[in-house]
Design a protein around this motif. Sequence first.
Motif, PDB file in Angstrom:
ATOM      1  N   VAL A  40       0.838  -1.201   0.000  1.00 12.16           N
ATOM      2  CA  VAL A  40       0.000   0.000   0.000  1.00 12.16           C
ATOM      3  C   VAL A  40       0.871   1.248   0.000  1.00 12.16           C
ATOM      4  N   PHE A  41       0.569   2.181  -0.925  1.00 15.68           N
ATOM      5  CA  PHE A  41       1.314   3.441  -0.999  1.00 15.68           C
ATOM      6  C   PHE A  41       0.638   4.489  -0.110  1.00 15.68           C
ATOM      7  N   THR A  42       1.442   5.203   0.659  1.00 23.62           N
ATOM      8  CA  THR A  42       0.943   6.299   1.487  1.00 23.62           C
ATOM      9  C   THR A  42       1.899   7.474   1.409  1.00 23.62           C
ATOM     10  N   GLY A  43       1.405   8.665   1.777  1.00 20.16           N
ATOM     11  CA  GLY A  43       2.261   9.840   1.847  1.00 20.16           C
ATOM     12  C   GLY A  43       1.610  11.067   1.231  1.00 20.16           C
ATOM     13  N   PHE A  44       2.255  12.193   1.419  1.00 16.87           N
ATOM     14  CA  PHE A  44       1.755  13.466   0.918  1.00 16.87           C
ATOM     15  C   PHE A  44       1.551  13.428  -0.588  1.00 16.87           C
ATOM     16  N   GLU A  45       2.536  12.921  -1.331  1.00 16.71           N
ATOM     17  CA  GLU A  45       2.426  12.925  -2.790  1.00 16.71           C
ATOM     18  C   GLU A  45       1.383  11.924  -3.282  1.00 16.71           C
ATOM     19  N   VAL A  46       1.152  10.875  -2.532  1.00 19.06           N
ATOM     20  CA  VAL A  46       0.083   9.934  -2.868  1.00 19.06           C
ATOM     21  C   VAL A  46      -1.275  10.626  -2.720  1.00 19.06           C
ATOM     22  N   ASP A  47      -1.445  11.366  -1.633  1.00 22.02           N
ATOM     23  CA  ASP A  47      -2.709  12.075  -1.413  1.00 22.02           C
ATOM     24  C   ASP A  47      -2.910  13.199  -2.428  1.00 22.02           C
ATOM     25  N   VAL A  48      -1.846  13.938  -2.720  1.00 21.54           N
ATOM     26  CA  VAL A  48      -1.957  15.013  -3.711  1.00 21.54           C
ATOM     27  C   VAL A  48      -2.258  14.425  -5.092  1.00 21.54           C
ATOM     28  N   GLY A  49      -1.580  13.345  -5.436  1.00 17.47           N
ATOM     29  CA  GLY A  49      -1.836  12.706  -6.724  1.00 17.47           C
ATOM     30  C   GLY A  49      -3.267  12.222  -6.856  1.00 17.47           C
ATOM     31  N   THR A  50      -3.797  11.653  -5.779  1.00 18.11           N
ATOM     32  CA  THR A  50      -5.189  11.200  -5.792  1.00 18.11           C
ATOM     33  C   THR A  50      -6.140  12.373  -5.989  1.00 18.11           C
ATOM     34  N   TYR A  51      -5.876  13.477  -5.285  1.00 21.06           N
ATOM     35  CA  TYR A  51      -6.716  14.670  -5.406  1.00 21.06           C
ATOM     36  C   TYR A  51      -6.707  15.178  -6.849  1.00 21.06           C
ATOM     37  N   ILE A  52      -5.521  15.287  -7.432  1.00 21.97           N
ATOM     38  CA  ILE A  52      -5.411  15.795  -8.805  1.00 21.97           C
ATOM     39  C   ILE A  52      -6.137  14.879  -9.776  1.00 21.97           C
ATOM     40  N   ALA A  53      -5.902  13.566  -9.664  1.00 18.81           N
ATOM     41  CA  ALA A  53      -6.509  12.621 -10.599  1.00 18.81           C
ATOM     42  C   ALA A  53      -8.034  12.667 -10.522  1.00 18.81           C
ATOM     43  N   ARG A  54      -8.571  12.784  -9.311  1.00 24.04           N
ATOM     44  CA  ARG A  54     -10.027  12.868  -9.161  1.00 24.04           C
ATOM     45  C   ARG A  54     -10.574  14.136  -9.823  1.00 24.04           C
ATOM     46  N   HIS A  55      -9.832  15.237  -9.703  1.00 20.37           N
ATOM     47  CA  HIS A  55     -10.267  16.481 -10.326  1.00 20.37           C
ATOM     48  C   HIS A  55     -10.103  16.446 -11.844  1.00 20.37           C
ATOM     49  N   LEU A  56      -9.266  15.557 -12.335  1.00 18.79           N
ATOM     50  CA  LEU A  56      -9.165  15.370 -13.784  1.00 18.79           C
ATOM     51  C   LEU A  56     -10.297  14.493 -14.307  1.00 18.79           C
ATOM     52  N   GLY A  57     -11.062  13.902 -13.395  1.00 16.98           N
ATOM     53  CA  GLY A  57     -12.191  13.085 -13.800  1.00 16.98           C
ATOM     54  C   GLY A  57     -11.944  11.599 -13.798  1.00 16.98           C
ATOM     55  N   ALA A  58     -10.806  11.155 -13.255  1.00 14.73           N
ATOM     56  CA  ALA A  58     -10.502   9.723 -13.234  1.00 14.73           C
ATOM     57  C   ALA A  58     -11.451   8.983 -12.293  1.00 14.73           C
ATOM     58  N   SER A  59     -11.940   7.840 -12.757  1.00 16.78           N
ATOM     59  CA  SER A  59     -12.784   7.006 -11.903  1.00 16.78           C
ATOM     60  C   SER A  59     -11.952   6.008 -11.108  1.00 16.78           C
ATOM     61  N   ARG A  60     -10.715   5.772 -11.561  1.00 17.72           N
ATOM     62  CA  ARG A  60      -9.821   4.852 -10.851  1.00 17.72           C
ATOM     63  C   ARG A  60      -8.406   5.404 -10.875  1.00 17.72           C
ATOM     64  N   VAL A  61      -7.753   5.363  -9.727  1.00 17.58           N
ATOM     65  CA  VAL A  61      -6.383   5.863  -9.595  1.00 17.58           C
ATOM     66  C   VAL A  61      -5.525   4.742  -9.020  1.00 17.58           C
ATOM     67  N   THR A  62      -4.429   4.430  -9.693  1.00 11.97           N
ATOM     68  CA  THR A  62      -3.509   3.419  -9.187  1.00 11.97           C
ATOM     69  C   THR A  62      -2.111   4.009  -9.104  1.00 11.97           C
ATOM     70  N   PHE A  63      -1.252   3.353  -8.324  1.00 15.02           N
ATOM     71  CA  PHE A  63       0.097   3.864  -8.087  1.00 15.02           C
ATOM     72  C   PHE A  63       1.140   2.811  -8.441  1.00 15.02           C
ATOM     73  N   ARG A  64       2.259   3.289  -8.985  1.00 11.05           N
ATOM     74  CA  ARG A  64       3.401   2.431  -9.270  1.00 11.05           C
ATOM     75  C   ARG A  64       4.669   3.140  -8.828  1.00 11.05           C
TER      76      ARG A  64
END
Length: 254
Positions: A40-64
């Motif tokens: 599981v990925f955690t951290g400030f940049e994970v949360d910021v990335g999730t916020y940005i992706a949701r505002h771009l309209g993504a229905s699913r966000v994954t991390f690598r």
Amino acid sequence: MLAFGLVACAAAEASIADGDVIVIGVKADQPRLGFREKGVFTGFEVDVGTYIARHLGASRVTFREVRSDNREQKLNDHTVDLVLASYSITPDRAKLVTFGGPYYVAHQDVMVRRGETLIRGVRDLAGRRMCQASGSVSTERVVVGLSIPAKLVPGASYSDCVAKLRSGEVDAVSTGDLVLAGFSAPDLEILNSPFTDERYGVGMRKGDIDGCEAVNRAVTTMYQDGTAVELLRKWFGPSGLKLVGEVPQFEGCS
């Protein structure tokens, strides 16, 4: 052949802003920024990335996972769509990728072992062993930018550099204060003597202007609605760093 060419051209011009599924590259070994534990990925940049992706309209966000030395490669081979990985915006990097943001302006500082008396600022690194994390430009800012003749010792990553600091293989680690704050511990000390800026950007494939502008709108909203300050306090409040809650000045999309 013409039809194939048109399809290929359309794919090449596709913007991340149109994506329903967005894959974000983050670090896996930088506590409080991007860290992976039990898958599981955690951290400030994970949360910021999730916020940005949701505002771009993504229905699913994954991390690598990405590293400092393969961020451009992972973007350009379409392994990831965005990169938030303490990715400082520089002119050389901007030739290879398009940057949105920055979403935060960190300040380069120095970490030493607690009790160190000979290194109290960046100038004291002259002649001392400083870890050079693979793919990072932070040591270049010291040795080239400030002409300080530190002795560079290679490290695979900043987690490796911190391990070398603890073991005595190096005398100091220098990079953005958010990265250093993630590794803060009773036996280590951040000098709180910043000497330059690190503008952390959102990397995306070169030429995605629509995506860049959409990312900038998302970052602006993140600061305006209080989410940015909330996340900064959540992850770095205990570190004692002076955190900035204003929208950073964007680089502009090109």
